[in-house]
Design an enzyme around this catalytic site. Structure first.
Site, PDB file in Angstrom:
ATOM      1  N   SER A 124       0.851  -1.260  -0.057  1.00 18.23           N
ATOM      2  CA  SER A 124       0.029   0.041   0.023  1.00 18.23           C
ATOM      3  C   SER A 124       0.860   1.351  -0.240  1.00 18.23           C
ATOM      4  O   SER A 124       1.590   1.431   0.856  1.00 18.23           O
ATOM      5  CB  SER A 124      -0.938   0.085   1.393  1.00 18.23           C
ATOM      6  OG  SER A 124      -1.910   0.961   1.061  1.00 18.23           O
ATOM      7  N   GLU A 125       0.727   1.996  -1.059  1.00 18.57           N
ATOM      8  CA  GLU A 125       1.924   3.111  -1.110  1.00 18.57           C
ATOM      9  C   GLU A 125       1.803   4.222  -0.035  1.00 18.57           C
ATOM     10  O   GLU A 125       2.868   4.851   0.027  1.00 18.57           O
ATOM     11  CB  GLU A 125       1.757   3.798  -2.406  1.00 18.57           C
ATOM     12  CG  GLU A 125       0.524   4.668  -2.933  1.00 18.57           C
ATOM     13  CD  GLU A 125      -0.281   3.913  -3.739  1.00 18.57           C
ATOM     14  OE1 GLU A 125      -0.515   2.840  -3.794  1.00 18.57           O
ATOM     15  OE2 GLU A 125      -1.074   4.749  -4.485  1.00 18.57           O
ATOM     16  N   ASN A 126       0.773   4.180   0.574  1.00 25.90           N
ATOM     17  CA  ASN A 126       0.908   5.169   1.912  1.00 25.90           C
ATOM     18  C   ASN A 126       1.743   4.594   3.142  1.00 25.90           C
ATOM     19  O   ASN A 126       1.818   5.464   3.604  1.00 25.90           O
ATOM     20  CB  ASN A 126      -0.866   5.611   2.146  1.00 25.90           C
ATOM     21  CG  ASN A 126      -1.480   4.335   2.676  1.00 25.90           C
ATOM     22  OD1 ASN A 126      -1.244   3.139   2.050  1.00 25.90           O
ATOM     23  ND2 ASN A 126      -2.497   4.318   3.387  1.00 25.90           N
ATOM     24  N   GLY A 127       2.146   3.251   2.961  1.00 25.19           N
ATOM     25  CA  GLY A 127       3.361   3.092   3.803  1.00 25.19           C
ATOM     26  C   GLY A 127       3.391   1.972   4.456  1.00 25.19           C
ATOM     27  O   GLY A 127       3.562   1.528   5.637  1.00 25.19           O
TER      28      GLY A 127
ATOM     29  N   SER B 144       8.444   3.507   1.052  1.00 26.28           N
ATOM     30  CA  SER B 144       7.455   2.905  -0.018  1.00 26.28           C
ATOM     31  C   SER B 144       7.867   3.020  -1.285  1.00 26.28           C
ATOM     32  O   SER B 144       7.604   1.965  -2.179  1.00 26.28           O
ATOM     33  CB  SER B 144       6.116   3.847   0.450  1.00 26.28           C
ATOM     34  OG  SER B 144       4.996   3.234  -0.250  1.00 26.28           O
TER      35      SER B 144
END
Lengths: 217, 218, 217, 218
Positions: C45-48, C85
């Site tokens: 998940s690119e938010n981390g 990320s």
């Protein structure tokens, strides 16, 4: 007190309460022993932590300073990787870097990482420290063991940094670099002529030049 | 998806001429067991990327002493006199890189970045042969990525997915190298099940780790 | 099964056991529901974080996917910051990126971040994902709501990436991009002529083109 | 060396025309209390650097809705229709930056790097006006650092030295922004004494934090 201790003690007086300080290998590691009361510094170790403190318990093989010597940490320490360590160093988050020198010159140039064809230890973190730290202090004995000058008009050895050194502390004197070399303090028993004798670079004597007061050394 | 491997099996991965990254700072956080396998495998003509060359009789220092390395990329070699001797005798090519730049170059290699601009080294020998770029009136060197065929890293603990936590100053270059090689092998003191490492405290996410070896676990 | 589910189910069959997969907002988030048995993926998940899983307990306001929807994590998850990320994304550590599209073309170009003068949501992580992921899959309905083609000879909207798309999955067909658009699969009940009717771009029909087997949709 | 500050005192730091970074991803990990103080302080003509502009009625979205921002640097604005409206009406300058590039530019600002080379954005509008550099036969964009006058960040817990740990997906841009501003203020849910956060788990070292505010702690 020997020369190294005199130097370390004087450098300790340059530090302000709360300063984040990186201490080079050797002499600079003595500095925390001489901090005036009321002054607490935060020591950054470029191998990956903030909050270096004296060795209190048994040495832990994973807890060493950047010279590989066993050390401790204080409450409020933090570990990180080498990229973060140098992000802090390069990014201006280290207030003071104290390093030794083979040569330093009146332009603020430093040479401390190689003697071509002879000894090439490498720059380690020194180039990043001198580039990024807000205040670069050279702490070294005034002359080499064979008595030659280390404070030069122009460094002859390959440079570590170009024009970043602001302060030089030796067992004889303290200089600031401010459009050239300026003598700011003389250690007790040392004359301006003594300093000139041991210094290849020309320097001006600050109108405010003082004999380093006893309590400062 | 079983990433576990015995120390013994590691030997088979090394080949002559490989580029190998090795974590550790003066031997602290260095994967001693993996380096021992590399020593006993006999691979030579290696390019070694590491912060330093440790000591002649320990860790990667032995690879140097045994003439297994033809090119060393490091920030500091002062603690291993044999490295300096071989360099001056032109038996070993040594590329000295400022420590912070070395960290960033390895990070670039792992992060898919083409390089970074740094002021470190401007006005020194380090700038020789490099692209220079002036941005916001400051002169920078363009420092390019470093990657390896194999990264040998050391952590304190792994879970079976490869998530890692390190120990104190043993972290150093390990988390950076963990992203920057085609094959990443970690040596750990302890292997635990997934879920036993708090996801908030993981330093290296397991997806970048290919193989896990437990120290001393033959 | 509606069009979105058909697409998500077919994309799920593209994934291999152990793949690290980033799923775009909307349709791609349905994919984990259709994984064949024996296939486990690791969702980035690119938010981390890595190890995104279904929401099991009460929603935690700090645990959302990149679209802001509450989610869960699996055992073996790891949290990190946005630099890490995208180091993972850009550095080739994400095997598959599945995204939606406004337009995609036969050169592998994708447009999904702005309609000039009208709607400019921004690229978010899409440009990094398409640059860095090893396999870029576009998962979308074949045509726009008003029936116009989205698979074009050349994208007319501003690009998200240039030549990075490898696979296109719609409710009608599956294409690979390999020196041009190649039709590899037809969904049951869809003819090649139907696909040509809905596709502006020219495409070749693979000699191995198959009707997507029932068990694959 | 007391870094603690009441939410009330924060108001005094804001000035018209400042560049302000704000952590958070669609509002998750956003310093709501600090943003509320910025709202009530009234500073305008702000440049705001943030991953996104959240929602019109929450967090930094309110700053946009209240016309306090003249320039926004972000990767995504789709969740706040007011941002898009003001941009198209030319009331607000919006500079859209790919999310990974935004992270790296902020990291550069904090790490003393002059920029990074990235392939992201090559062949798109993003490359307009940027320096291009070909290295190892790949075309890269040179992306320059971002810094701010003030960074407003959110963490779960701080010790009195400012060491921080975050909560789940609330970490996002916060640790990067913590190095990239002249004044860094963190809002935390909980303040503890030094020694109560394991040094191995610290994400942001305290030396970069100037001020600590406890959420709801007026």
């Amino acid at each position: 007190m020997n020369a190294k201790e005199i130097i370390a003690r004087r450098v300790a007086r340059e530090l302000k309460n709360g300063d984040v300080v990186n201490l080079g290998i050797g002499l600079p590691t003595l500095i925390p022993n001489f901090l005036p009361s009321g002054i607490t510094i935060i020591v950054q170790s470029e191998n990956g932590f903030l909050g270096l403190g004296p060795l209190c318990d048994e040495p832990n093989p994973s807890l060493v300073n950047a010279g590989g010597e066993p050390c401790g940490i204080v409450a409020g320490a933090a570990f990180f990787d080498s990229a973060m360590s140098f992000a802090l160093i390069r990014g201006g988050h280290v207030d003071v870097s104290v390093l030794g020198a083979l040569q330093v010159d009146s332009l603020g140039n430093l040479a401390n990482w190689m003697v071509p064809g002879k000894r090439v230890p490498g720059m380690g973190g020194a180039m990043d420290l001198t580039t990024g730290a807000r205040h670069v202090i050279i702490a070294m004995e005034h002359c080499t063991k064979d008595g030659s000058a280390k404070i030069l008009t122009n460094c002859t050895l390959p440079l570590t940094c170009s024009g970043k050194v602001q302060t030089i502390v030796t067992e004889m004197a303290l200089f600031r670099i401010n459009n050239g070399l300026v003598l700011e303090e003389l250690c007790p028993g040392v004359s301006i002529a003594d300093v000139r004798n041991c210094t290849e670079a020309d320097f001006t004597v600050s109108p405010n030049c003082i004999a380093t007061p006893g309590e400062l050394i | 998806m079983n990433k576990c491997m015995s120390l013994h099996e590691v030997k088979a991965v090394f080949r002559d001429g490989m580029t190998i990254m090795c974590g550790g700072f003066l031997g602290v956080g260095s994967p001693e067991g993996l380096v021992r396998e590399l020593m006993s495998n006999g691979a030579k003509n290696l390019t070694l990327i590491s912060n330093d060359s440790a000591f002649p009789d320990s860790g990667i220092g032995q690879l140097i002493a045994n003439k297994r390395v033809t090119r060393l990329i490091a920030s500091h070699i002062g603690t291993n006199p044999e490295t300096g001797r071989q360099m001056i005798a032109k038996e070993l090519e040594v590329i000295l890189v400022p420590q912070g730049t070395l960290a960033e170059r390895i990070r670039c290699g792992g992060a898919g970045l083409g390089g970074v601009l740094t002021e470190t080294g401007v006005g020194t020998l380090v700038e020789e042969g490099k692209i220079k770029l002036t941005a916001n009136s400051i002169k920078y060197l363009v420092e390019l990525p470093l990657r390896a065929d194999i990264a040998l890293i050391k952590a304190k603990r792994a879970d079976r997915a490869g998530n890692l936590v390190y120990e104190k100053a043993g972290r150093n270059f390990n988390p950076l190298m963990a992203l920057a090689a085609d094959l990443v092998i970690v040596e750990v003191d302890e292997l635990v099940d997934c879920g036993e490492i708090d996801p908030e405290t993981v330093i290296t996410p397991g997806v970048v780790i290919d193989k896990i070896v437990v120290s001393g676990g033959y």
